[in-house]
Design a protein around this motif. Structure first.
Motif, short mmCIF file in Angstrom:
data_model
loop_
_atom_site.label_atom_id
_atom_site.label_comp_id
_atom_site.label_asym_id
_atom_site.label_seq_id
_atom_site.Cartn_x
_atom_site.Cartn_y
_atom_site.Cartn_z
N SER A 1 -4.15 7.55 4.10
CA SER A 1 -3.63 6.22 3.83
C SER A 1 -4.11 5.27 4.92
O SER A 1 -4.52 5.70 5.99
N LEU A 2 -4.05 3.98 4.60
CA LEU A 2 -4.45 2.96 5.56
C LEU A 2 -3.67 1.69 5.30
O LEU A 2 -3.18 1.48 4.19
N PRO A 3 -3.54 0.85 6.33
CA PRO A 3 -2.82 -0.42 6.15
C PRO A 3 -3.57 -1.32 5.15
O PRO A 3 -4.80 -1.36 5.13
N LEU A 4 -2.81 -2.04 4.33
CA LEU A 4 -3.37 -2.98 3.38
C LEU A 4 -3.58 -4.32 4.08
O LEU A 4 -2.61 -4.95 4.54
N ALA A 5 -4.82 -4.73 4.20
CA ALA A 5 -5.17 -5.98 4.88
C ALA A 5 -4.42 -7.15 4.25
O ALA A 5 -4.23 -7.21 3.03
N GLY A 6 -3.98 -8.07 5.09
CA GLY A 6 -3.32 -9.28 4.63
C GLY A 6 -1.84 -9.13 4.35
O GLY A 6 -1.21 -10.04 3.84
N THR A 7 -1.28 -7.94 4.66
CA THR A 7 0.15 -7.72 4.47
C THR A 7 0.77 -7.21 5.77
O THR A 7 0.06 -6.74 6.65
N LYS A 8 2.08 -7.31 5.86
CA LYS A 8 2.77 -6.81 7.05
C LYS A 8 3.08 -5.32 6.93
O LYS A 8 3.02 -4.59 7.90
N LYS A 9 3.45 -4.87 5.72
CA LYS A 9 3.87 -3.49 5.53
C LYS A 9 3.04 -2.74 4.49
O LYS A 9 3.28 -1.57 4.24
N GLY A 10 2.09 -3.42 3.85
CA GLY A 10 1.35 -2.83 2.75
C GLY A 10 0.51 -1.62 3.13
O GLY A 10 0.06 -1.50 4.27
N VAL A 11 0.32 -0.73 2.16
CA VAL A 11 -0.41 0.51 2.38
C VAL A 11 -1.28 0.82 1.17
O VAL A 11 -0.87 0.60 0.03
N ILE A 12 -2.47 1.32 1.44
CA ILE A 12 -3.31 1.92 0.40
C ILE A 12 -3.24 3.42 0.63
O ILE A 12 -3.50 3.89 1.74
N SER A 13 -2.88 4.17 -0.40
CA SER A 13 -2.81 5.63 -0.26
C SER A 13 -3.74 6.29 -1.26
O SER A 13 -3.89 5.82 -2.39
#
Length: 76
Positions: free
Chosen positions: A9-21
């Motif tokens: 997983s990695l942080p979703l750019a442009g968000t504070k808590k977003g995640v790409i899994s």
């Protein structure tokens, strides 16, 4: 029965808590169906808002298209 195994997983750019899994899903559509890669996007880090299922047989082609999109964007 499906089994979901998170691959990364990695942080979703442009968000504070977003995640790409990214996960592997065994038997995603029932008994004896082929594994797929599942890519989920969560804006709040918990609830998946978007999900894509990609058969492993298509994975290399999808990666190539994404790499071309990345290069095109860098060169724009």
């Amino acid at each position: 029965m499906s089994t979901i195994t998170e691959l990364g997983s990695l942080p979703l750019a442009g968000t504070k808590k977003g995640v790409i899994s990214v996960s592997n899903v065994t038997e995603p559509y029932g008994k004896d169906t082929s594994d797929i890669v599942s890519i989920g996007v969560s804006l709040n880090g918990t609830d998946i808002q978007w999900k894509s299922h990609i058969p492993y047989e298509n994975l290399d082609e999808v990666i190539a298209i994404l790499q071309k999109a990345s290069e095109d964007k860098k060169n724009a």
